[in-house]
Each structure stands twice: as structure tokens, then as C-alpha cells.
Design an enzyme around this catalytic site. Structure first.
Site, PDB file in Angstrom:
ATOM      1  N   HIS A 294       0.817  -1.224   0.000  1.00 58.72           N
ATOM      2  CA  HIS A 294       0.000   0.000   0.000  1.00 58.72           C
ATOM      3  C   HIS A 294       0.845   1.266   0.000  1.00 58.72           C
ATOM      4  CE1 HIS A 294      -3.880  -1.966   0.431  1.00 58.72           C
ATOM      5  NE2 HIS A 294      -3.322  -2.798   1.255  1.00 58.72           N
ATOM      6  N   ASP A 354      -0.654  -5.024   6.023  1.00 54.88           N
ATOM      7  CA  ASP A 354      -1.638  -5.912   5.387  1.00 54.88           C
ATOM      8  C   ASP A 354      -1.374  -6.065   3.893  1.00 54.88           C
ATOM      9  OD1 ASP A 354      -2.237  -3.160   5.137  1.00 54.88           O
ATOM     10  OD2 ASP A 354      -4.196  -3.694   4.324  1.00 54.88           O
ATOM     11  N   GLU A 355      -1.896  -7.137   3.344  1.00 58.50           N
ATOM     12  CA  GLU A 355      -2.001  -7.341   1.898  1.00 58.50           C
ATOM     13  C   GLU A 355      -0.718  -7.041   1.127  1.00 58.50           C
ATOM     14  OE1 GLU A 355      -6.588  -6.603   0.859  1.00 58.50           O
ATOM     15  OE2 GLU A 355      -5.471  -4.767   1.171  1.00 58.50           O
ATOM     16  N   VAL A 356       0.375  -7.661   1.521  1.00 61.17           N
ATOM     17  CA  VAL A 356       1.618  -7.456   0.783  1.00 61.17           C
ATOM     18  C   VAL A 356       1.651  -8.427  -0.396  1.00 61.17           C
ATOM     19  CG1 VAL A 356       4.121  -7.396   0.948  1.00 61.17           C
ATOM     20  CG2 VAL A 356       2.722  -6.798   2.937  1.00 61.17           C
TER      21      VAL A 356
END
Ligand code: NAG
Ligand code: NAG
Ligand code: NAG
Ligand code: NAG
Ligand code: NAG
Length: 558
Positions: A294, A354-356
Site C-alpha cells: 500500500h 496488510d495485503e503485501v
């Protein structure tokens, strides 16, 4: 963010389409996508006095009513209070709550006239007594602050007692909710006794100012609404892939190049204003600087921060997550988080995690080489942990605690014992809560409260019906769940729809996190929530309707 875009989102989308079509073709009828509410629910007469939200823990009201004269009634510091007229925080709250109670009334100057036909005894004062030696007027609220208060409304003087100013703020809100205007413009309050405290210490709203920039005014209005609902944490998801509006003092290029425009930024003065406005309402501001994923917007103003992705042998020209193999990355993060630690007074910083997406790291030969040298094999979750570990160490060296999204725990990064893990994945969240608290970590629940997902009907009921402690675990584990957050991600939200999309849907979460566990009656909640929503409108919050009906203060020509 992809948080809202994954497979789950796609499925929800697919199922929603037919439902929406069906409901529009019946749009003059009762909603078809959910059971219609019991008629009693929306036909039952409800007095404006039946509007306490969130419901206090302990409450006794009598049928005896007292009258308030706006021109005479005063909010004052009581004898024996450790806070006096020099407590700016309370002085400011007195002014605010006087306005909320009497401000919109045309009769506010009538206080010195006779009361007219009414013969109720008069309530002349609300005296506020802060009992702890240090009232906390100049401090910032924190996780351990006391928000408990005791409110006694009997003629001629009502008394609000609290240990700290934070409890007084909550009690003032409750008192203002008890006061109502009758059809003839008289202000009345029932004699009452209230003992109140929050069920959970962390009650947050997440705002996302990266997907869309939110003007300062929207953020401040939202802080007002949060205070009306006794929320106490603004989780400020301030930057993300799409834009970097935070104007850094040490690295002005981050917003210089990463913001949508030179105008779509939060200057240091803006940030100070948000923090102070929140403080005056007993609200903590926890900034989130989410890495290593992100972070596309960070790359624009900070050269070599992001990992170059490869297409076979050659760089593809695109960039992935923060580059975890360069020393310069950590030099930058050390300076950057030093600044963040100084700018934001809260004891916690949210570090995301999060969400790598591992694909870019996998494509990069230097990263592969580094993995080999470090003995990480081909487990990229371990590389992520390696990175996160270093960031956690940097931030703890500034004496800050940190919050992280659940993946950081799932990927087994070594966490300090006081880490707060935020559980956001809707699938099996009860199971995840067991795991996180079972490992001894403090948890925050966000998973069932992603308010950016919208659907036809009264979805507040779904948020309201969640029982956060409904996961398997010991008493000790249950104590580790310290609260929750309603999250409004910003893909489809900007200043035009922020307030009505968030309120009063988030109010459901507010009551779940404040009130007693057994406050679960949907019909009673509906009645109070509709009145509460009308009160928010009167106070300038454009909260959307709960269902069909009207607000008493609405009138022709207004
Ligand atoms: C307040 O008093 C009025 C008048 O006696 C009564 O009708 C009403 O039910 C009372 N409200 C509450 C919440 O007790
Ligand atoms: C990076 O830092 C490590 C540890 O401080 C050091 O051993 C290494 O030589 C540095 N690498 C470069 C390229 O400076
Ligand atoms: C949760 O804990 C169980 C038992 O310790 C373990 O088997 C499982 O993998 C854990 N799940 C996650 C998501 O960490
Ligand atoms: C608690 O969880 C169980 C199992 O997931 C579920 O069946 C039950 O309805 C839940 N109860 C409440 C009050 O949420
Ligand atoms: C909830 O429980 C408390 C104490 O156990 C009790 O005083 C209160 O009346 C209950 N409230 C409801 C709505 O059942």
C-alpha cells in the site's frame, strides 16, 4: 483498496445485483431483500426523551419532569471539583453542550419570562465535579483513561461526577440527550440517575484520506459525530497507494509528489488542529502509515524506497512494496517514524502490514539473492516479517506502542507483548480472535464492521447484532479484546457522502462497544436510533435515515 476488491467483494457484488434489481422494481413497497420490520417498530409513538444512544450501563428515570430555562440554566464547576474555570477543555465542552441543548431553539432568550402553563420545578444548574486530583484538562486521552461518570438529575441542581474530564465529556453528552423540547418549546428533563462506563476501552472509526482526500471540515464534523456516539479513537488511515496527503516536515517531497495536488494535503497545522479538536472531545488520534504494501504514493517522492519489479532479466519499470533489502530503506524509516512519533501524541502508531503482494519481490534478482544470503529460502512471508521486525524495532525505540493488521501476526513476526492486533478478515474472525488472544496479544475487532460495504435495507441491524466476545477462549483471552472499529474505506467515499454513509450506521457499532452485553433488543434500538439520528441532524450531522418516517424538527420552508 484491494481490501474491498478481493474475491469476497466480487461474490458480494454478484449476489447483490439481482437483489437490488428486485427491490427497485418494488420500490413503493416494503423492502424485499430482508424481512420487513414489525409494524410496531415504526408505528409505535416515541417521545424525543426516548433517545439515549448508546444506552447507559445503569439507568433509572422517573416520570417527574423538571423544566430548564435557557436564559438561566448554567453548566458550572461544582464545589470540590479538581477542575475549575481554567480547565479549557471543560469550558469548551460547556459552551458546546449549551448550544446543542438550546442553540436551535427560537425561545432561547425567553428564560426570564414565566414558564407559562407548565408548573414543573426548575432545574437551574448542572454542576460538574472531577474527583481525581489531576483532572487531565491539558492531557491527551489514552487507552487507560477513565470514561466512567455518574449523573444525578434532581431539582434544583443536577450533578455530574467523574474521575477524569473524559468521563465528564461522556456524561455531558448523556445529559444533553436527556433534555428535550416539548411541542410548546419548553425544555424538559426527567429526574434520572445514571451510572455509566464503556464496555470496551477502544471504540474507533477508521477514515481513509488517501483514496479520496477529505477536507479538514469533513474530518472535524466526523469527530463531532463520534463524540455524539461516544467513540474515542480516530484511526486515521492517512496515506495509501493512491495518494500521500500527509505533509512531512523532514520529507516534504512525499506529499509534494505523492499527494493528488499541492492542495490535497494536510499541513502540520492541519494535523495539529485535528489532534486538538479530537482531544477536546476525548478522542485519540492514531495515525496509520501502512507499509511495506500500500505504498505506491510513497515511491513518487522518495527515490529507491520501493522495490523495482522485473520482467525476466530486466526491470519492468513498475514498482512493488517497500524494498526490504536496502539499508537506505531503514535509514529513511528511522527518520520518518521519529517525526511521526513526535507529531502524534498518542502512545500508539498503526503500522499496517496488510495485503503485501509478493510477486514483485519474487521477480527481483537482488531480492532473491538477499533471501538466499539471509537463509529465508523462498518463503516471502519471512521476508515480510524481516522487514516488519525492523520497523517495529524502530518504532519501539521511540517509546511508542504499535497496532498492526492481522497478517503481521499470521506471518509470525516477533511482536512486543503490548502490540495491538487488528482483526479485519471477515472469514473466521472469531477463530482469529481466539488465536491472537491465545498467543497473549491484545486484539481489536474490525472484521464485521466494514461500513464501506453497502447494501439495500437496514444493515445497521447486522452491525448491531455482532457480539465481539463470541469466540472461544478463556476469561483471560476475552479481556484481551479491548474494542473494535467501524471502518469506512475511501474508494467510493469523499466529502459528498462521508457523513451520510457513516452515520447512523456506525452508531450501531458505537452502542455495541459502549453498552452492556445484554442490550440487544432490535426494536428498542430502532426507536432510540431513529430519535438519535434526528438529534444528529439537529446538530448539523447529515446522517442518513434509518427507515421511513420523519423528524419532529423538520418543517416546511427549512
Ligand atoms: C418522563 O416523564 C414523562 C411524564 O411523566 C413520562 O411520560 C415519560 O415516560 C418519562 N420518560 C422516561 C424515559 O422515563
Ligand atoms: C547495511 O548494514 C549492515 C548492518 O549495519 C552492514 O553490515 C552492511 O554492510 C550494510 N550494507 C551496505 C550496502 O552498506
Ligand atoms: C490458529 O491456531 C491454531 C492452533 O494453534 C493453528 O493450527 C492455526 O494455524 C492458527 N491459525 C492462524 C490463522 O494462525
Ligand atoms: C456466536 O457464535 C456462534 C458460532 O459461530 C453462532 O452460532 C451464534 O449465533 C453466535 N451468537 C451471537 C450472539 O452472536
Ligand atoms: C442488563 O444487565 C444489567 C445487569 O446485569 C441489568 O441491570 C439490566 O437491566 C439489563 N438490561 C437489559 C436491557 O436487559
Amino acid at each position: 483498496m484491494s481490501r474491498a476488491m478481493g474475491l469476497a467483494g466480487l461474490l458480494v457484488g454478484l449476489f447483490l445485483v439481482p437483489a437490488v434489481l428486485v427491490s427497485t422494481s418494488f420500490r413503493h413497497d416494503a423492502p424485499r431483500t430482508e424481512p420487513a420490520p414489525e409494524p410496531a417498530e415504526w408505528e409505535s409513538p416515541s417521545g424525543p426523551e426516548d433517545s439515549l444512544w448508546p444506552l447507559p450501563q445503569g439507568l433509572r428515570t422517573s416520570g417527574r419532569q423538571l423544566q430548564l430555562a435557557p436564559g438561566r440554566f448554567q453548566l458550572v464547576h461544582g464545589a470540590g471539583s479538581s477542575a475549575g474555570p481554567r480547565c479549557g477543555l471543560l469550558q469548551d465542552a460547556f459552551r458546546r453542550y449549551y448550544e446543542y441543548m438550546f442553540g436551535q431553539s427560537r425561545r432561547r432568550n425567553w428564560g426570564y419570562r414565566p414558564f407559562g402553563p407548565r408548573a414543573e420545578p426548575e432545574l437551574s444548574y448542572l454542576q460538574v465535579v472531577i474527583e481525581s486530583r489531576d483532572p487531565g484538562c491539558d492531557s491527551h486521552p489514552h487507552l487507560g483513561s477513565s470514561e466512567a461518570y455518574q449523573l444525578t438529575v434532581i431539582a434544583p441542581v443536577a450533578t455530574l461526577k467523574a474521575d477524569e474530564v473524559w468521563g465528564a465529556l461522556r456524561g455531558l453528552e448523556t445529559f444533553s440527550q436527556l433534555v428535550h423540547e416539548d411541542d410548546y418549546g419548553s425544555f424538559l428533563v426527567n429526574e434520572s440517575e445514571i451510572y455509566d462506563f464503556p464496555r470496551f476501552a477502544h471504540r474507533g472509526i477508521l477514515l481513509d484520506t488517501s483514496r479520496h482526500y477529505l477536507p479538514l471540515k469533513s474530518i472535524l464534523t466526523n469527530l463531532d459525530a463520534m463524540a455524539f456516539n461516544k467513540f474515542n479513537v480516530l484511526h486515521w488511515h492517512i496515506v495509501d497507494d493512491q495518494s500521500f496527503p500527509y505533509q512531512s516536515i523532514c520529507f516534504p517531497e512525499l506529499s509534494g509528489k505523492g499527494a493528488y495536488s499541492y492542495n490535497h494535503i494536510y499541513t502540520p497545522a492541519d494535523v495539529r488542529l485535528v489532534i486538538e479538536y479530537a482531544r477536546l472531545r476525548g478522542i485519540r488520534v492514531i495515525p496509520e502509515f501502512d507499509t511495506p504494501g500500500h505504498t505506491q504514493s510513497w515511491g513518487k517522492g522518495q527515490k529507491d524506497l520501493l522495490t523495482p519489479c522485473y520482467n525476466g532479466e530486466k526491470p519492468s519499470g513498475s514498482f512493488g512494496p517497500v524494498n526490504p533489502i536496502l539499508n537506505t530503506t531503514y535509514d529513511f524509516m528511522t527518520k520518518f517514524f521519529k517525526e511521526i512519533s513526535d507529531v502524534f501524541p498518542d502512545a500508539y502508531i498503526h503500522l499496517g502490514g496488510d495485503e503485501v503482494d509478493f510477486n514483485c519481490w519474487k521477480s527481483n534478482p537482488e531480492v532473491q539473492e538477499f533471501m538466499k544470503k539471509q537463509g529465508l529460502g523462498s518463503d516471502y512471508a519471512k521476508l515480510e516479517s524481516y522487514y516488519i521486525q525492523k520497523i517495529l524495532d524502530i518504532v519501539s525505540s521511540y517509546n511508542k506502542g504499535y497496532m498492526v493488521w492481522q497478517e503481521v501476526f499470521d506471518n509470525k513476526a516477533k511482536l512486543k507483548p503490548d502490540t495491538v492486533v487488528e482483526v479485519w478478515m471477515e472469514r473466521n474472525y472469531a477463530y482469529e480472535l481466539s488465536n491472537v488472544t491465545g498467543a497473549g496479544f491484545t486484539a481489536i475487532l474490525a472484521a464485521p464492521w466494514y461500513l464501506d460495504y453497502i447494501s439495500y435495507g437496514q444493515d445497521w441491524r447486522k452491525y448491531y447484532s455482532v457480539e465481539p466476545l463470541n469466540f472461544s477462549g478463556s476469561e483471560k483471552q476475552k479481556k484481551l479484546l479491548i474494542g473494535g472499529e467501524a471502518c469506512l474505506w475511501g474508494e467510493f467515499v469523499d466529502a459528498t457522502n462521508l457523513t451520510p454513509r457513516l452515520w447512523p450506521r456506525a452508531s450501531a457499532v458505537g452502542e455495541r462497544l459502549w453498552s452492556s452485553r445484554n442490550v440487544t433488543n432490535l426494536q428498542d434500538a430502532y426507536r432510540r436510533l431513529t430519535n438519535h439520528r434526528c438529534r444528529m441532524l439537529r446538530r448539523g450531522i447529515a446522517a442518513e435515515p434509518v427507515f421511513v418516517g420523519y423528524c419532529a424538527h423538520e418543517a416546511r420552508g427549512q
